[in-house]
Design an enzyme around this catalytic site. Structure first.
Site, mmCIF file in Angstrom:
data_model
loop_
_atom_site.group_PDB
_atom_site.id
_atom_site.type_symbol
_atom_site.label_atom_id
_atom_site.label_comp_id
_atom_site.label_asym_id
_atom_site.label_seq_id
_atom_site.Cartn_x
_atom_site.Cartn_y
_atom_site.Cartn_z
ATOM 1 N N LYS A 1 68.059 -56.904 37.248
ATOM 2 C CA LYS A 1 68.471 -57.627 37.975
ATOM 3 C C LYS A 1 67.924 -57.499 39.577
ATOM 4 O O LYS A 1 67.328 -57.823 39.470
ATOM 5 C CB LYS A 1 69.985 -55.970 38.867
ATOM 6 C CG LYS A 1 70.643 -56.409 37.362
ATOM 7 C CD LYS A 1 71.626 -57.054 36.371
ATOM 8 C CE LYS A 1 72.295 -57.115 35.394
ATOM 9 N NZ LYS A 1 72.197 -55.696 34.284
ATOM 10 N N ASP B 1 73.977 -44.842 37.973
ATOM 11 C CA ASP B 1 73.306 -45.886 38.439
ATOM 12 C C ASP B 1 73.229 -46.335 38.873
ATOM 13 O O ASP B 1 73.835 -46.357 39.853
ATOM 14 C CB ASP B 1 74.285 -46.445 37.640
ATOM 15 C CG ASP B 1 74.069 -47.549 37.327
ATOM 16 O OD1 ASP B 1 73.376 -48.115 37.543
ATOM 17 O OD2 ASP B 1 73.884 -48.399 35.954
ATOM 18 N N TYR C 1 80.147 -50.438 34.828
ATOM 19 C CA TYR C 1 79.412 -51.686 34.253
ATOM 20 C C TYR C 1 80.603 -52.395 33.212
ATOM 21 O O TYR C 1 80.774 -50.487 31.950
ATOM 22 C CB TYR C 1 78.762 -51.649 34.328
ATOM 23 C CG TYR C 1 77.894 -52.916 33.116
ATOM 24 C CD1 TYR C 1 78.147 -54.039 33.588
ATOM 25 C CD2 TYR C 1 76.945 -52.008 32.157
ATOM 26 C CE1 TYR C 1 77.948 -55.170 33.135
ATOM 27 C CE2 TYR C 1 76.982 -53.641 31.230
ATOM 28 C CZ TYR C 1 77.517 -55.034 31.393
ATOM 29 O OH TYR C 1 76.695 -55.687 30.340
ATOM 30 N N ARG D 1 54.319 -48.555 20.402
ATOM 31 C CA ARG D 1 56.083 -48.287 20.865
ATOM 32 C C ARG D 1 55.278 -47.023 21.527
ATOM 33 O O ARG D 1 56.148 -46.271 22.301
ATOM 34 C CB ARG D 1 56.209 -48.142 19.629
ATOM 35 C CG ARG D 1 57.490 -47.234 19.273
ATOM 36 C CD ARG D 1 58.196 -47.053 18.082
ATOM 37 N NE ARG D 1 57.705 -47.262 17.110
ATOM 38 C CZ ARG D 1 57.023 -46.160 16.590
ATOM 39 N NH1 ARG D 1 57.222 -45.006 17.298
ATOM 40 N NH2 ARG D 1 56.601 -45.531 15.570
#
Length: 384
Positions: free
Chosen positions: A200, A175, A104, A52
């Site tokens: 993406k 972004d 988005y 983690r």
């Protein structure tokens, strides 16, 4: 003076590790599929304690992304939305953020339903044309944009916005998912934080989820490192390896997708049923000159409007090789209906204001032979 490597080479080689025979000389970086690590003794560590906090495979990916985005640190997370959610933990109740109106839909959903509940307020404007400085308040802490935007392909001048942000001591967050670091580097233009949905273009094969935050500021890096170990949003080892593998071909994929996007955009312009083509590589696009200044390419994303909803739905029902699906940036060409998919949760008044109608279609252009894509679109349009 030593020459800087080209970005295509940097997608394949981390310069600091060249000549090393660590990991038995493995060319493909190993997957360290482990949750925890043994210690040689009390107060001693191998450099890793618990996945983690950090994992060697994830760390390698983060080094590669930081290098490509020209930042000092990158954090790999379980999805693009996980990255934006962690980003929002930089802010406190009472803080105000200026955001681009055309984002988005998942980002808009997060800001309206989670961040506002936590006491953060937003002003939504068209950052590519509106007076951003006039919207700054005493409690404004950041400006958040996409460029080009999703799905309406607006282009914002990053350097100009960075100057405004610097003058008022605000964070500029960009972004960069649509162009990736292959075509655009917002940090070099003055941004403080870059966001990616690694699902993406970085992954590029529609087979895993990932998200990234990249910064060139030590203070922000320290905050992000504390937040990622506290919230547990780090990317798993196997997914990290998949993104590492995808980045190796990022350059050739982006170039091929862009070439196909030009073909399709110009073909769409000639179709009677198409009322508007939004692609920043077209000279008539309002953001064309800005793109030429701040980016090395125009990308593989385009949006177009057709004459009516019936025609749009007919296209979605008739495509075969081109797939009707959400997401973007993979090797396969995908067509998306923002009204009921990516922006379904966006309130109707915002969709209408942004120009997202029942006639709007978004294409993520893949790497198929361009002639085959045009042949399919010609058949579909003829039948619709």
């Amino acid at each position: 003076m030593e020459r800087e490597r080209g970005i295509g080479t940097k997608c394949l080689h981390l310069e600091s590790e060249e000549g090393s025979f660590d990991h038995y000389g493995a060319i493909s970086y190993p997957i360290y599929q482990t949750a925890t690590y043994a210690h040689p003794g009390v107060g001693q560590s191998t450099g890793y304690d618990y996945s983690r906090l950090q994992n060697p495979t994830r760390e390698q990916l983060e080094k590669v992304v930081a290098s490509l985005e020209k930042g000092i640190d990158a954090l790999a997370m379980s999805s693009g939305m996980a990255a934006i959610t962690l980003l929002m933990e930089l802010f406190r109740p009472g803080d105000h953020i200026i955001v681009d109106a055309d984002l988005y839909g998942g980002s808009i959903r997060l800001f309206r339903n989670i961040s506002e509940k936590n006491g953060v307020t937003f002003t939504s404007i068209d950052c590519y044309k509106d007076d951003v400085a006039a919207c700054i308040r005493e409690n404004t802490r950041a400006i958040y944009i996409e460029t080009p935007t999703n799905p309406m392909m607006h282009v914002t001048d990053i350097a100009a916005l960075a100057e405004i942000a610097r003058e008022r001591d605000l964070l500029l967050i960009v972004d960069n998912t649509f162009l990736s670091h292959y075509f655009q580097n917002p940090l070099e233009l003055g941004a403080d934080i870059v966001v990616h949905s690694g699902t993406k273009y970085l992954g590029g094969h529609n087979d895993t989820l990932a998200g990234f935050l990249v910064t060139n500021r030590e203070d922000i890096s320290e905050k992000f490192r504390f937040l990622i170990k506290t919230t547990g949003a780090g990317l798993a080892p196997f997914d990290s390896w998949l993104i590492l593998r995808g980045i190796k071909t990022l350059g050739i994929r982006m170039e091929r997708a862009q070439g196909n996007a030009f073909l399709i955009a110009n073909w769409l312009k000639e179709q009677e049923a198409v009322t508007q083509v939004l692609y920043p590589g077209l000279s008539e696009h309002p953001g064309y000159e800005i793109m030429k200044r701040q980016a090395r390419g125009f990308g593989g994303m385009l949006t177009f409007q057709v004459r009516d909803q019936e025609f749009a739905l007919s296209i979605l029902g008739k495509v075969r090789m081109i797939r009707y699906a959400e997401s973007l940036g993979g090797v396969e060409t995908l067509i998306t209906y923002p009204y009921t998919q990516t922006h379904a949760d966006v309130p109707e008044e915002i969709r209408v204001k942004n120009g997202i109608t029942r006639q709007t279609l978004r294409l993520s252009v893949g790497i198929e032979d361009g002639a085959d894509l045009l042949a399919e679109l010609s058949d579909v349009f003829a039948q619709s």
